[in-house]
Design a protein around this motif. Structure first.
Motif, PDB file in Angstrom:
ATOM      1  N   ASN A 277       0.829  -1.206   0.000  1.00 49.42           N
ATOM      2  CA  ASN A 277       0.000   0.000   0.000  1.00 49.42           C
ATOM      3  C   ASN A 277       0.865   1.258   0.000  1.00 49.42           C
ATOM      4  N   ALA A 278       1.952   1.257   0.749  1.00 47.94           N
ATOM      5  CA  ALA A 278       2.855   2.408   0.759  1.00 47.94           C
ATOM      6  C   ALA A 278       3.441   2.640  -0.627  1.00 47.94           C
ATOM      7  N   LEU A 279       3.857   1.564  -1.268  1.00 49.14           N
ATOM      8  CA  LEU A 279       4.430   1.662  -2.602  1.00 49.14           C
ATOM      9  C   LEU A 279       3.385   2.098  -3.624  1.00 49.14           C
ATOM     10  N   LEU A 280       2.185   1.553  -3.516  1.00 47.68           N
ATOM     11  CA  LEU A 280       1.104   1.950  -4.421  1.00 47.68           C
ATOM     12  C   LEU A 280       0.770   3.427  -4.288  1.00 47.68           C
ATOM     13  N   GLY A 281       0.691   3.920  -3.068  1.00 41.07           N
ATOM     14  CA  GLY A 281       0.392   5.321  -2.850  1.00 41.07           C
ATOM     15  C   GLY A 281       1.437   6.230  -3.472  1.00 41.07           C
ATOM     16  N   ALA A 282       2.701   5.844  -3.353  1.00 46.71           N
ATOM     17  CA  ALA A 282       3.776   6.652  -3.937  1.00 46.71           C
ATOM     18  C   ALA A 282       3.679   6.665  -5.459  1.00 46.71           C
ATOM     19  N   HIS A 283       3.455   5.504  -6.055  1.00 47.75           N
ATOM     20  CA  HIS A 283       3.336   5.438  -7.519  1.00 47.75           C
ATOM     21  C   HIS A 283       2.094   6.179  -8.000  1.00 47.75           C
ATOM     22  N   ALA A 284       0.976   5.976  -7.339  1.00 47.53           N
ATOM     23  CA  ALA A 284      -0.280   6.567  -7.789  1.00 47.53           C
ATOM     24  C   ALA A 284      -0.255   8.090  -7.705  1.00 47.53           C
ATOM     25  N   SER A 285       0.573   8.632  -6.832  1.00 45.73           N
ATOM     26  CA  SER A 285       0.641  10.087  -6.705  1.00 45.73           C
ATOM     27  C   SER A 285       1.496  10.732  -7.787  1.00 45.73           C
ATOM     28  N   LYS A 286       2.220   9.926  -8.571  1.00 47.32           N
ATOM     29  CA  LYS A 286       3.076  10.456  -9.634  1.00 47.32           C
ATOM     30  C   LYS A 286       2.323  10.470 -10.960  1.00 47.32           C
ATOM     31  N   PRO A 287       2.319  11.585 -11.650  1.00 43.64           N
ATOM     32  CA  PRO A 287       1.697  11.609 -12.979  1.00 43.64           C
ATOM     33  C   PRO A 287       2.391  10.627 -13.922  1.00 43.64           C
ATOM     34  N   GLY A 288       1.595   9.905 -14.684  1.00 42.80           N
ATOM     35  CA  GLY A 288       2.135   8.986 -15.685  1.00 42.80           C
ATOM     36  C   GLY A 288       2.656   7.669 -15.151  1.00 42.80           C
ATOM     37  N   ALA A 289       2.371   7.334 -13.898  1.00 41.57           N
ATOM     38  CA  ALA A 289       2.911   6.109 -13.299  1.00 41.57           C
ATOM     39  C   ALA A 289       1.875   4.990 -13.236  1.00 41.57           C
ATOM     40  N   GLU A 290       0.885   5.046 -14.107  1.00 41.57           N
ATOM     41  CA  GLU A 290      -0.173   4.031 -14.072  1.00 41.57           C
ATOM     42  C   GLU A 290       0.376   2.622 -14.318  1.00 41.57           C
ATOM     43  N   LYS A 291       1.373   2.497 -15.203  1.00 38.28           N
ATOM     44  CA  LYS A 291       1.972   1.175 -15.460  1.00 38.28           C
ATOM     45  C   LYS A 291       2.626   0.622 -14.201  1.00 38.28           C
ATOM     46  N   GLU A 292       3.250   1.499 -13.433  1.00 38.85           N
ATOM     47  CA  GLU A 292       3.901   1.068 -12.200  1.00 38.85           C
ATOM     48  C   GLU A 292       2.871   0.601 -11.176  1.00 38.85           C
ATOM     49  N   VAL A 293       1.734   1.288 -11.120  1.00 43.76           N
ATOM     50  CA  VAL A 293       0.662   0.880 -10.206  1.00 43.76           C
ATOM     51  C   VAL A 293       0.196  -0.525 -10.565  1.00 43.76           C
ATOM     52  N   VAL A 294      -0.031  -0.759 -11.848  1.00 43.92           N
ATOM     53  CA  VAL A 294      -0.463  -2.085 -12.301  1.00 43.92           C
ATOM     54  C   VAL A 294       0.614  -3.127 -12.005  1.00 43.92           C
ATOM     55  N   ALA A 295       1.874  -2.771 -12.192  1.00 40.77           N
ATOM     56  CA  ALA A 295       2.968  -3.708 -11.908  1.00 40.77           C
ATOM     57  C   ALA A 295       2.997  -4.088 -10.432  1.00 40.77           C
ATOM     58  N   VAL A 296       2.763  -3.118  -9.546  1.00 48.37           N
ATOM     59  CA  VAL A 296       2.747  -3.418  -8.106  1.00 48.37           C
ATOM     60  C   VAL A 296       1.563  -4.321  -7.776  1.00 48.37           C
ATOM     61  N   LEU A 297       0.406  -4.041  -8.352  1.00 46.06           N
ATOM     62  CA  LEU A 297      -0.763  -4.905  -8.121  1.00 46.06           C
ATOM     63  C   LEU A 297      -0.498  -6.321  -8.620  1.00 46.06           C
ATOM     64  N   ASN A 298       0.176  -6.440  -9.762  1.00 45.06           N
ATOM     65  CA  ASN A 298       0.534  -7.772 -10.276  1.00 45.06           C
ATOM     66  C   ASN A 298       1.526  -8.469  -9.356  1.00 45.06           C
ATOM     67  N   ASP A 299       2.485  -7.706  -8.825  1.00 44.81           N
ATOM     68  CA  ASP A 299       3.465  -8.264  -7.898  1.00 44.81           C
ATOM     69  C   ASP A 299       2.778  -8.756  -6.628  1.00 44.81           C
ATOM     70  N   MET A 300       1.789  -7.998  -6.167  1.00 41.90           N
ATOM     71  CA  MET A 300       1.009  -8.432  -4.998  1.00 41.90           C
ATOM     72  C   MET A 300       0.356  -9.781  -5.277  1.00 41.90           C
ATOM     73  N   ALA A 301      -0.278  -9.895  -6.439  1.00 41.84           N
ATOM     74  CA  ALA A 301      -0.961 -11.145  -6.793  1.00 41.84           C
ATOM     75  C   ALA A 301       0.036 -12.295  -6.893  1.00 41.84           C
ATOM     76  N   GLN A 302       1.182 -12.033  -7.513  1.00 38.91           N
ATOM     77  CA  GLN A 302       2.207 -13.068  -7.656  1.00 38.91           C
ATOM     78  C   GLN A 302       2.711 -13.549  -6.298  1.00 38.91           C
ATOM     79  N   ASN A 303       2.811 -12.629  -5.345  1.00 40.74           N
ATOM     80  CA  ASN A 303       3.291 -12.980  -4.005  1.00 40.74           C
ATOM     81  C   ASN A 303       2.168 -13.344  -3.045  1.00 40.74           C
TER      82      ASN A 303
END
Length: 122
Positions: free
Chosen positions: A74-100
């Motif tokens: 959640n901390a990492l998601l919040g940091a990525h989501a607050s950055k303009p243009g970081a939508e791919k990173e948000v999706v990558a973190v969500l995928n990493d969550m699912a993988q783990n």
């Protein structure tokens, strides 16, 4: 180790992330690692916008077999989501969550949506 990390990662005059890394190194040598020790460092890095460093800490945890948790993500998601243009990173973190096998919580959704709303994305 947890209390030392919490001390060195707390916002304010005592924050010293270099010292926090030194504590992590001592902890790794002693083999007393846990998400509760790495978590405050990841959160502090994410809050400072140091998402690449936070992700590197998570990779270290994964390589050492230390499970992550939803608070860290959640901390990492919040940091990525607050950055303009970081939508791919948000999706990558969500995928990493699912993988783990870390399940998102309502806080996860609110973290991402709240950061997007602050940026004017609704």
């Amino acid at each position: 180790y947890h209390y030392l990390i919490a001390y060195y990662t707390a916002p304010g005059d005592t924050q010293d992330l270099d010292e926090a890394y030194a504590v992590i190194e001592r902890m790794e040598r002693s083999r007393k690692e846990s998400v509760y020790v790495y978590g405050p460092l990841i959160k502090a890095l994410a809050e400072q916008g140091e998402t690449e460093k936070a992700e590197a800490v998570i990779r270290t945890m994964n390589s050492r077999g230390i499970p992550t948790n939803v608070v860290v993500y959640n901390a990492l998601l919040g940091a990525h989501a607050s950055k303009p243009g970081a939508e791919k990173e948000v999706v990558a973190v969500l995928n990493d969550m699912a993988q783990n096998k870390v399940s998102p919580t309502p806080v996860t959704s609110m973290t991402v949506l709240g950061a997007y709303k602050q940026r004017g994305i609704e």
